[in-house]
Design an enzyme around this catalytic site. Sequence first.
Site, PDB file in Angstrom:
ATOM      1  N   HIS A  39     -26.970  30.605  15.376  1.00 48.61           N
ATOM      2  CA  HIS A  39     -27.461  29.928  16.584  1.00 48.61           C
ATOM      3  C   HIS A  39     -26.744  30.440  17.832  1.00 48.61           C
ATOM      4  O   HIS A  39     -25.515  30.320  17.943  1.00 48.61           O
ATOM      5  CB  HIS A  39     -27.215  28.418  16.420  1.00 48.61           C
ATOM      6  N   ARG A  40     -27.497  31.017  18.751  1.00 49.92           N
ATOM      7  CA  ARG A  40     -26.941  31.691  19.941  1.00 49.92           C
ATOM      8  C   ARG A  40     -25.964  32.792  19.513  1.00 49.92           C
ATOM      9  O   ARG A  40     -24.935  33.024  20.150  1.00 49.92           O
ATOM     10  CB  ARG A  40     -26.245  30.692  20.875  1.00 49.92           C
ATOM     11  N   GLU A  66     -30.315  33.811  16.627  1.00 47.01           N
ATOM     12  CA  GLU A  66     -31.154  33.076  17.586  1.00 47.01           C
ATOM     13  C   GLU A  66     -30.591  33.295  18.983  1.00 47.01           C
ATOM     14  O   GLU A  66     -29.365  33.453  19.149  1.00 47.01           O
ATOM     15  CB  GLU A  66     -31.120  31.583  17.233  1.00 47.01           C
ATOM     16  N   ASP A  68     -31.538  32.636  23.587  1.00 44.32           N
ATOM     17  CA  ASP A  68     -32.297  31.911  24.615  1.00 44.32           C
ATOM     18  C   ASP A  68     -32.555  32.867  25.768  1.00 44.32           C
ATOM     19  O   ASP A  68     -31.617  33.495  26.267  1.00 44.32           O
ATOM     20  CB  ASP A  68     -31.491  30.715  25.127  1.00 44.32           C
ATOM     21  N   HIS A  81     -28.297  30.197  27.646  1.00 44.83           N
ATOM     22  CA  HIS A  81     -28.913  28.928  27.226  1.00 44.83           C
ATOM     23  C   HIS A  81     -29.254  27.998  28.386  1.00 44.83           C
ATOM     24  O   HIS A  81     -30.373  27.508  28.501  1.00 44.83           O
ATOM     25  CB  HIS A  81     -27.988  28.198  26.254  1.00 44.83           C
ATOM     26  N   GLU A 149     -35.824  32.483  21.639  1.00 47.25           N
ATOM     27  CA  GLU A 149     -36.352  31.263  22.266  1.00 47.25           C
ATOM     28  C   GLU A 149     -36.653  31.498  23.741  1.00 47.25           C
ATOM     29  O   GLU A 149     -35.789  31.924  24.520  1.00 47.25           O
ATOM     30  CB  GLU A 149     -35.349  30.103  22.139  1.00 47.25           C
ATOM     31  N   LYS A 151     -36.659  29.846  26.846  1.00 46.94           N
ATOM     32  CA  LYS A 151     -35.977  28.618  27.287  1.00 46.94           C
ATOM     33  C   LYS A 151     -36.473  28.237  28.683  1.00 46.94           C
ATOM     34  O   LYS A 151     -36.511  29.081  29.573  1.00 46.94           O
ATOM     35  CB  LYS A 151     -34.465  28.883  27.266  1.00 46.94           C
ATOM     36  N   ASP A 277     -24.441  27.123  14.202  1.00 44.38           N
ATOM     37  CA  ASP A 277     -23.338  27.749  14.931  1.00 44.38           C
ATOM     38  C   ASP A 277     -22.333  28.355  13.950  1.00 44.38           C
ATOM     39  O   ASP A 277     -21.537  29.213  14.322  1.00 44.38           O
ATOM     40  CB  ASP A 277     -22.578  26.708  15.769  1.00 44.38           C
TER      41      ASP A 277
HETATM   42  O1  G3P Z   1     -33.069  27.233  17.712  1.00 48.78           O
HETATM   43  C1  G3P Z   1     -33.047  25.880  17.927  1.00 48.78           C
HETATM   44  C2  G3P Z   1     -32.181  25.437  19.032  1.00 48.78           C
HETATM   45  O2  G3P Z   1     -31.628  26.542  19.675  1.00 48.78           O
HETATM   46  C3  G3P Z   1     -32.858  24.587  20.028  1.00 48.78           C
HETATM   47  O3  G3P Z   1     -31.945  23.945  20.858  1.00 48.78           O
HETATM   48  O4  G3P Z   1     -30.774  23.630  22.963  1.00 48.78           O
HETATM   49  O5  G3P Z   1     -29.733  25.000  21.206  1.00 48.78           O
HETATM   50  O6  G3P Z   1     -31.649  25.884  22.460  1.00 48.78           O
HETATM   51  P1  G3P Z   1     -30.994  24.652  21.925  1.00 48.78           P
HETATM   52 CA    CA Z   2     -32.001  27.965  21.496  1.00 50.85          CA
END
Ligand code: G3P
Ligand code: CA
Length: 289
Positions: A39-40, A66, A68, A81, A149, A151, A277
């Site tokens: 994640h990120r 992942e 943003d 993000h 993503e 965003k 994460d």
């Molecule tokens: O990939 C899902 C998640 O990233 C969505 O929430 O706020 O971390 O972008 P956020």
């Molecule tokens: Ca995200």
Amino acid sequence: MHARTVAAATTALVGFVALLLPVHDARAGIVGRPVVIAHRGASAQAPENTLAAVDAAADLGVRWVENDVQRTEDGELVVIHDDSLERTTDVEEVFPGRAPWKVRDFTAAEVARLDAGSWFGPAYAGARVPTLREYVRRVERHDQKLLLELKNPALYPGIERDTLKVLADEGWLDRGHLDRLVVQSFAADSLRAVHDLAPSVTTGLLGRPPVRDLPGSAAFTDLVNPSYVSLSAEYVSAVHAVEGPHGRPLRIFVWTVDDAATARTVAGYGVDGIISDKPDVVARALYER
Ligand code: G3P
Ligand code: CA
């Protein structure tokens, strides 16, 4: 006879033990179902959404990252993000008079001056906010897969087309890349636009639409990606029961799962991917005994 029996038993035992070993192939990285997604990037190990976080994921053997994507004032796509630069860069010091430091109010050249690593730790001082182009090149270098993503797309009209252009320029809309790419968003309209512009791209709708709405969403999304907090085995089954735009059952990548117990719980529900994460924690929970 006795020797044959022993050999058969040994083979069975070796097979059984192999099943219990970590599914971590030196070339392929962490593999298995559900897939594990950093994640990120591996954001517990390195500053989120930086190239260092991509590298950290690769070092852990994590195949999926992942990120943003947002857009600067002059139209550059950057990986960050928040819609403000404040939390994850030194923008307050570099541009003190420019509050609230929105990404869309800064040029790409200005964003490139910012330190996106020091807030996380001195070892990452000087890390930059990557452009999407730089980011996908790093993902490519590691032969990883990308969960991209869009965003806050409402802030950036046309960002769907811009993003697809960068992906196309970088070769990510070629046959060899399409199974390594998912574009996701909380914004259904934005995702529908991606599907209309590039129907071969796999898409994911963030959130948890009611079961009755799933067939409608399945016109333009291949995945439904909810928070683990609202998840149940029944919901996962309901998602899998619906056919997506490419003629396959909808899939689920769930977020953001950072502990072993929750990882095992959602894996038991039958999710297809776990966004974390701490992808190493999730992989260990699922694939090591
Ligand atoms: O990939 C899902 C998640 O990233 C969505 O929430 O706020 O971390 O972008 P956020
Ligand atoms: Ca995200």
